[in-house]
Write a protein that holds these residues in place. Structure first.
Motif, PDB file in Angstrom:
ATOM      1  N   THR A  51       1.076  -0.970   0.203  1.00 41.77           N
ATOM      2  CA  THR A  51       0.236  -0.041   0.004  1.00 41.77           C
ATOM      3  C   THR A  51       0.633   1.539   0.122  1.00 41.77           C
ATOM      4  O   THR A  51       1.770   1.543   0.134  1.00 41.77           O
ATOM      5  CB  THR A  51      -0.979  -0.140   1.231  1.00 41.77           C
ATOM      6  OG1 THR A  51      -1.641  -1.184   1.533  1.00 41.77           O
ATOM      7  CG2 THR A  51      -1.807   0.981   0.982  1.00 41.77           C
ATOM      8  N   CYS A  67      -9.198  14.717  -0.351  1.00 42.93           N
ATOM      9  CA  CYS A  67      -8.343  13.872  -1.230  1.00 42.93           C
ATOM     10  C   CYS A  67      -7.101  14.034  -1.804  1.00 42.93           C
ATOM     11  O   CYS A  67      -6.719  14.301  -1.692  1.00 42.93           O
ATOM     12  CB  CYS A  67      -9.150  14.047  -2.928  1.00 42.93           C
ATOM     13  SG  CYS A  67     -11.511  13.972  -2.412  1.00 42.93           S
ATOM     14  N   ASP A  75      -8.490   9.805  -8.015  1.00 44.94           N
ATOM     15  CA  ASP A  75      -8.021  10.254  -6.716  1.00 44.94           C
ATOM     16  C   ASP A  75      -9.066   9.548  -5.721  1.00 44.94           C
ATOM     17  O   ASP A  75      -9.472   9.088  -5.576  1.00 44.94           O
ATOM     18  CB  ASP A  75      -8.579  11.455  -6.678  1.00 44.94           C
ATOM     19  CG  ASP A  75      -7.294  12.847  -7.664  1.00 44.94           C
ATOM     20  OD1 ASP A  75      -6.364  12.589  -8.550  1.00 44.94           O
ATOM     21  OD2 ASP A  75      -7.584  13.729  -7.667  1.00 44.94           O
ATOM     22  N   TYR A  76      -8.039   9.744  -4.463  1.00 49.64           N
ATOM     23  CA  TYR A  76      -8.613   8.867  -3.486  1.00 49.64           C
ATOM     24  C   TYR A  76      -9.579  10.167  -2.394  1.00 49.64           C
ATOM     25  O   TYR A  76      -8.680  10.988  -1.930  1.00 49.64           O
ATOM     26  CB  TYR A  76      -7.337   8.238  -2.202  1.00 49.64           C
ATOM     27  CG  TYR A  76      -8.177   7.228  -1.438  1.00 49.64           C
ATOM     28  CD1 TYR A  76      -8.617   6.879  -1.080  1.00 49.64           C
ATOM     29  CD2 TYR A  76      -7.553   8.048   0.064  1.00 49.64           C
ATOM     30  CE1 TYR A  76      -8.880   5.846   0.197  1.00 49.64           C
ATOM     31  CE2 TYR A  76      -7.666   7.949   1.205  1.00 49.64           C
ATOM     32  CZ  TYR A  76      -8.846   6.423   1.349  1.00 49.64           C
ATOM     33  OH  TYR A  76      -9.277   6.225   2.589  1.00 49.64           O
ATOM     34  N   LYS A  79     -11.774  11.687   2.118  1.00 48.17           N
ATOM     35  CA  LYS A  79     -11.374  10.824   3.302  1.00 48.17           C
ATOM     36  C   LYS A  79     -11.847  11.891   4.833  1.00 48.17           C
ATOM     37  O   LYS A  79     -10.867  13.090   4.508  1.00 48.17           O
ATOM     38  CB  LYS A  79     -10.109  10.512   3.897  1.00 48.17           C
ATOM     39  CG  LYS A  79      -9.790   9.952   4.614  1.00 48.17           C
ATOM     40  CD  LYS A  79     -10.283   8.660   5.034  1.00 48.17           C
ATOM     41  CE  LYS A  79     -10.115   7.740   6.768  1.00 48.17           C
ATOM     42  NZ  LYS A  79     -10.422   6.613   7.285  1.00 48.17           N
ATOM     43  N   TYR A  91      -4.016   5.112   0.378  1.00 51.54           N
ATOM     44  CA  TYR A  91      -4.631   5.732  -0.311  1.00 51.54           C
ATOM     45  C   TYR A  91      -4.049   5.220  -1.839  1.00 51.54           C
ATOM     46  O   TYR A  91      -5.274   4.832  -2.728  1.00 51.54           O
ATOM     47  CB  TYR A  91      -4.033   7.414  -0.890  1.00 51.54           C
ATOM     48  CG  TYR A  91      -2.973   7.233  -1.057  1.00 51.54           C
ATOM     49  CD1 TYR A  91      -2.750   7.261  -3.067  1.00 51.54           C
ATOM     50  CD2 TYR A  91      -1.744   7.870  -0.244  1.00 51.54           C
ATOM     51  CE1 TYR A  91      -1.221   7.226  -3.054  1.00 51.54           C
ATOM     52  CE2 TYR A  91      -0.558   8.113  -0.515  1.00 51.54           C
ATOM     53  CZ  TYR A  91      -0.106   7.807  -2.261  1.00 51.54           C
ATOM     54  OH  TYR A  91       1.234   7.908  -2.417  1.00 51.54           O
ATOM     55  N   ALA A  92      -3.751   4.463  -1.899  1.00 52.13           N
ATOM     56  CA  ALA A  92      -3.667   3.295  -3.190  1.00 52.13           C
ATOM     57  C   ALA A  92      -2.570   1.656  -3.167  1.00 52.13           C
ATOM     58  O   ALA A  92      -1.235   1.494  -2.437  1.00 52.13           O
ATOM     59  CB  ALA A  92      -3.024   4.011  -4.364  1.00 52.13           C
TER      60      ALA A  92
END
Length: 111
Positions: A51, A67, A75-76, A79, A91-92
């Motif tokens: 991650t 974000c 985009d994440y 939150k 985030y990814a």
């Protein structure tokens, strides 16, 4: 993580942000209304396991939705980051590009 260690970590990150080392501005923090300025800061982008991660500190007294901008990737977020709190965003997946910036979400349901 205990409540005391969270407070110590948040204080350390706030000190780094105040001195200009370690954290960078991740979202607009200036206010044209004359209210005290506050913002969201982030640490270095890093990977752990499978991650991509980033530590985010909300220096405002109120919570903010943020974000993560990821180049060439969705985009994440958004939150929610509570006021005066540090949160580690996962985030990814590691195959995604490293995040570029943190910005305020358009709403609680959309970046």
């Amino acid at each position: 993580m205990t409540a005391r260690s969270r407070i110590v970590a948040a204080a350390a990150i706030a000190a780094l942000a105040f001195t200009g080392t370690g954290m960078t501005a991740g979202a607009a923090s200036a206010s044209s209304t004359g209210a005290a300025a506050c913002g969201v800061q982030h640490g270095e982008w890093y990977s752990s396991g499978t991650t991509n991660k980033v530590d985010v500190y909300n220096e405002c007294s109120t919570g903010k939705y943020v974000c993560v901008e990821i180049p060439y990737w969705a985009d994440y977020g958004p939150k929610y980051i509570p006021g005066r709190t540090t949160v580690t965003l996962l985030y990814a997946p590691i195959v995604a590009p490293e995040g570029r910036s943190i910005y305020y979400a358009a709403s609680s349901s959309s970046c």
